[in-house]
Design an enzyme around this catalytic site. Structure first.
Site, PDB file in Angstrom:
ATOM      1  N   ASN A 213       0.842  -1.200   0.000  1.00  0.00           N
ATOM      2  CA  ASN A 213       0.000   0.000   0.000  1.00  0.00           C
ATOM      3  C   ASN A 213       0.873   1.244   0.000  1.00  0.00           C
ATOM      4  OD1 ASN A 213       0.529   0.818   2.866  1.00  0.00           O
ATOM      5  ND2 ASN A 213      -0.369  -1.206   3.216  1.00  0.00           N
ATOM      6  N   ASP A 282      -4.515  -6.136   5.216  1.00  0.00           N
ATOM      7  CA  ASP A 282      -5.641  -6.860   5.814  1.00  0.00           C
ATOM      8  C   ASP A 282      -5.753  -8.266   5.229  1.00  0.00           C
ATOM      9  OD1 ASP A 282      -6.458  -4.766   7.464  1.00  0.00           O
ATOM     10  OD2 ASP A 282      -7.458  -3.779   5.775  1.00  0.00           O
ATOM     11  N   LYS A 291       7.744 -17.895 -10.056  1.00  0.00           N
ATOM     12  CA  LYS A 291       7.142 -16.727 -10.672  1.00  0.00           C
ATOM     13  C   LYS A 291       5.908 -17.120 -11.494  1.00  0.00           C
ATOM     14  CE  LYS A 291       8.214 -12.899 -13.705  1.00  0.00           C
ATOM     15  NZ  LYS A 291       9.103 -12.421 -14.759  1.00  0.00           N
ATOM     16  N   ASP A 308      -5.157  -9.166  13.058  1.00  0.00           N
ATOM     17  CA  ASP A 308      -5.156  -7.748  13.371  1.00  0.00           C
ATOM     18  C   ASP A 308      -4.215  -7.522  14.559  1.00  0.00           C
ATOM     19  OD1 ASP A 308      -5.817  -5.158  14.397  1.00  0.00           O
ATOM     20  OD2 ASP A 308      -7.599  -5.248  13.122  1.00  0.00           O
ATOM     21  N   VAL A 310      -3.028  -4.907  16.178  1.00  0.00           N
ATOM     22  CA  VAL A 310      -3.398  -4.004  17.265  1.00  0.00           C
ATOM     23  C   VAL A 310      -4.473  -4.635  18.154  1.00  0.00           C
ATOM     24  CG1 VAL A 310      -5.133  -2.569  16.102  1.00  0.00           C
ATOM     25  CG2 VAL A 310      -3.632  -1.537  17.753  1.00  0.00           C
ATOM     26  N   PHE A 325      -4.129   3.755  14.633  1.00  0.00           N
ATOM     27  CA  PHE A 325      -4.449   4.770  13.633  1.00  0.00           C
ATOM     28  C   PHE A 325      -5.617   4.246  12.809  1.00  0.00           C
ATOM     29  CE2 PHE A 325      -1.499   8.348  13.364  1.00  0.00           C
ATOM     30  CZ  PHE A 325      -0.641   8.016  14.402  1.00  0.00           C
ATOM     31  N   LYS A 339     -13.859   1.500  15.628  1.00  0.00           N
ATOM     32  CA  LYS A 339     -12.566   0.836  15.865  1.00  0.00           C
ATOM     33  C   LYS A 339     -12.178   0.854  17.340  1.00  0.00           C
ATOM     34  CE  LYS A 339     -10.990   1.194  11.730  1.00  0.00           C
ATOM     35  NZ  LYS A 339     -10.405   1.778  10.546  1.00  0.00           N
TER      36      LYS A 339
END
Ligand code: C5P
Length: 400
Positions: A213, A282, A291, A308, A310, A325, A339
């Site tokens: 990301n 996620d 490959k 997850d 956290v 965050f 959250k």
């Protein structure tokens, strides 16, 4: 100026190297003494060409140390004893040559040997001709020294003794003295251990491809630095970024969400505060062993949920104060609130992503912060400024 009180009874080695600004070291010594510090002066032989040891002896009230292998100086206080004696070492002025020496770990005179032999915080006030300061060699040395945890104060901009104008002047002695005093201010997170995750993760699809990301890691690194400045021991678990870890932060780099999870769990035992600033994937994929070939018109990727991190941390017993965050493209407040509850967090810092100038790639951000019993809106500011604000709020809530 309030900070100056922290210098009472502190033992400061003032190192002076051979530059025209050496005469200003006299005022630095006087200010440190006036604030209650014990001062010992170490000069390089070149520095004695610019200011006499006698002046500094009179101001510090102690014999000045110049030579590494001088029997009389070594018998009074040897270089190792001096290195251990110091609560802090400040080199002002620090010449380009001295910085080069330190960067390479050379120890061919008393001052460089002492710097190498001391565990005390080391502050440099560089002073030199502008072109010398801007030379890539000096800049590389400065970067290296900072990475190793040395503090560089200045140089300041302005007119120089050599007639040039630009960065190169030594920062004025009152500011140097105050910065030395600041080394002894205990921060709001003194004695605490803070673990920060930062950056993106990479989920391998095959040996050459991955899903990731846009996270740059800037926010997480700024948070780690702010926590360190607040006196905490900081552990940083970082995904791949282009950033240099802040000085005095213990950084471990990982690739995937699973590696990040493992690295966090392995370090959790002593952690008081956990701050999840990483953009953890996620979903992950079972990486193909070879490959993937472009033989087919369509391929389907099967992705499975990652853990997850956290939420795992928040469910851990004993549980650190847990901060997450939330990067959102819609319904910021509602999603952040959800959250906080769903992951059993203590605090959530939410920001918009995908809006120009803010969020993932930029240097600026804006945060909506939620905790149990309060909420705050912090308008756009640099990530470093927001990180400091966040750390003071976290410290306040943690101690409450
Ligand atoms: O639920 P969401 O992914 O939006 O939550 C973001 C927060 O959760 C961030 O603090 C992020 O570091 C953390 N997180 C995590 N592990 C995951 C996904 C997100 O720690 N697998």
């Amino acid at each position: 100026m309030q900070r100056m009180g922290h210098l009472v009874n502190k033992r400061i080695v003032v190192g002076i190297t051979g530059g025209i600004a050496a005469y200003k070291a006299a005022e630095l010594v006087r200010r440190l003494k006036d604030a209650g510090a014990e001062v010992r002066v170490v000069m390089t032989p070149a520095a004695t060409e610019f200011i006499t040891p006698l002046t500094l002896q009179a101001l510090s009230g102690r014999p000045v140390h110049v030579h590494l292998l001088d029997a009389s100086e070594e018998s009074a206080m040897g270089h190792i004893a001096l290195a251990r004696w110091a609560d802090a070492v400040v080199v002002a002025p620090a010449t380009a040559d001295f910085m080069a020496k330190l960067a390479h770990g050379r120890a061919d005179d008393l001052l460089s040997t002492l710097c190498l032999a001391s565990r005390a915080p080391l502050l440099l006030a560089p002073a030199m001709n502008t072109v010398m300061w801007e030379h890539p060699a000096t800049q590389a040395n400065a970067r290296l020294l900072r990475e190793r945890g040395l503090r560089l104060l200045g140089p300041a901009e302005g007119e120089q003794a050599c007639g040039e104008t630009g960065p190169g002047r030594m920062v004025e002695p009152p500011l140097i003295a105050e910065t030395v005093a600041g080394l002894f201010v205990s921060g709001v997170l003194q004695g605490k251990t803070v673990l920060v995750t930062a950056g993106p993760t990479r989920e391998a699809l095959d040996p050459v491809r991955y899903i990731s990301n846009r996270s740059s890691g800037k926010m997480g690194y700024a948070v780690a630095e702010a926590a360190m400045e607040a006196g905490a021991r900081v552990l940083l678990v970082s995904g791949p970024t282009a950033l240099t870890p802040p000085p005095r932060v213990e950084c471990v780099t990982v690739e995937s969400a699973a590696e990040m999870h493992e690295a966090v769990l392995a370090r959790l035992a002593a952690v008081d505060i956990f701050i999840g600033a990483a953009a953890v994937a996620d979903y992950t994929s079972a990486a193909a062993p070879q490959k993937i070939k472009k033989n087919d018109a369509r391929v389907a990727l099967e992705l499975t949920r990652t853990l997850d991190i956290v939420a795992v941390v928040a469910a851990h017993k004993p549980r650190p104060y847990t901060v997450a965050f939330a990067a959102e493209t819609e319904n910021l407040l509602a999603n952040a609130q959800h959250k906080l509850e769903a992951k059993n967090l203590d605090l959530v810092a939410a920001n918009w992503v995908g809006r120009p100038g803010l969020g993932f790639d930029g240097d600026d951000n804006a945060l909506t912060v939620l905790w149990r019993g309060g909420q705050a809106e912090w308008p756009a500011a640099s990530k470093r400024a927001l990180a400091r604000q966040l750390i003071s709020l976290i410290a306040e809530q943690y101690h409450a």
